[in-house]
Design a protein around this motif. Sequence first.
Motif, PDB file in Angstrom:
ATOM      1  N   GLU A  27       0.837  -1.204   0.000  1.00 31.91           N
ATOM      2  CA  GLU A  27       0.000   0.000   0.000  1.00 31.91           C
ATOM      3  C   GLU A  27       0.874   1.257   0.000  1.00 31.91           C
ATOM      4  OE1 GLU A  27      -3.082   2.350  -0.480  1.00 31.91           O
ATOM      5  OE2 GLU A  27      -3.195   0.174  -0.611  1.00 31.91           O
ATOM      6  N   LYS A  30       2.093   2.011  -3.476  1.00 33.60           N
ATOM      7  CA  LYS A  30       1.057   2.633  -4.312  1.00 33.60           C
ATOM      8  C   LYS A  30       0.932   4.117  -3.996  1.00 33.60           C
ATOM      9  CE  LYS A  30      -1.663  -1.599  -4.682  1.00 33.60           C
ATOM     10  NZ  LYS A  30      -2.882  -2.284  -4.192  1.00 33.60           N
ATOM     11  N   PRO A  58       5.062   0.276  -8.812  1.00 34.67           N
ATOM     12  CA  PRO A  58       3.829   1.005  -9.153  1.00 34.67           C
ATOM     13  C   PRO A  58       4.112   2.325  -9.879  1.00 34.67           C
ATOM     14  CG  PRO A  58       3.677   0.148  -6.921  1.00 34.67           C
ATOM     15  CD  PRO A  58       5.100  -0.063  -7.374  1.00 34.67           C
ATOM     16  N   LYS A  62       3.139   3.150 -13.820  1.00 34.88           N
ATOM     17  CA  LYS A  62       2.287   4.322 -14.044  1.00 34.88           C
ATOM     18  C   LYS A  62       2.938   5.304 -15.025  1.00 34.88           C
ATOM     19  CE  LYS A  62      -0.127   5.739 -10.592  1.00 34.88           C
ATOM     20  NZ  LYS A  62      -1.568   5.833 -10.702  1.00 34.88           N
TER      21      LYS A  62
END
Length: 179
Positions: A27, A30, A58, A62
């Motif tokens: 988490e 992210k 991540p 992205k």
Amino acid sequence: MKKIYIIRHCKASGQEVEAVLTVDGIEQAKQLAERLQQYDIKRIISSPFTRAIQTIEPFSKKMKIEIEQDERLAERVLSTQNFDDWLEKLEQTFLDENLRYIGGESSKEAVARIEQLINELLESSTTDTAIVSHGNLLSLLITKYNSKFGFTGWKTMRNPDVFLLTKDGQDVDIKRIDM
């Protein structure tokens, strides 16, 4: 002005090379990806350790930036022996950069390898680069540019943690970025 974003990996399940991020660490990665988007990062270089790569994946996905792996960002090995008093042993390596335990790497040796990479980045054409590594190695690097950081600074590091190293002419500055 050259900018190098120095990132300590997110929360991990252990210290071994293949240790993965925890549920919280995933988490955090992210959230880190969201926050890093505000910067103009064009290149990513990571320790080959799983937790470091998972920290920046991540953001890499992205932004569609390949993750380059570099052994010079691998965590410093304090010793191949297990110490009950490892914290005290670690502190001593901040006080004596030449101190080396069995199977380990001195602070001076560790700084030399990461500094080689930093110097290459400062001379490269890319202005904004992110490097992902580990607390011990990164705290030694930060201490190179800010002698007050040291062992006490290492103890204040978070998972993850982000610092910005800038070079403007001959002046090098390093500061923590609140994430």
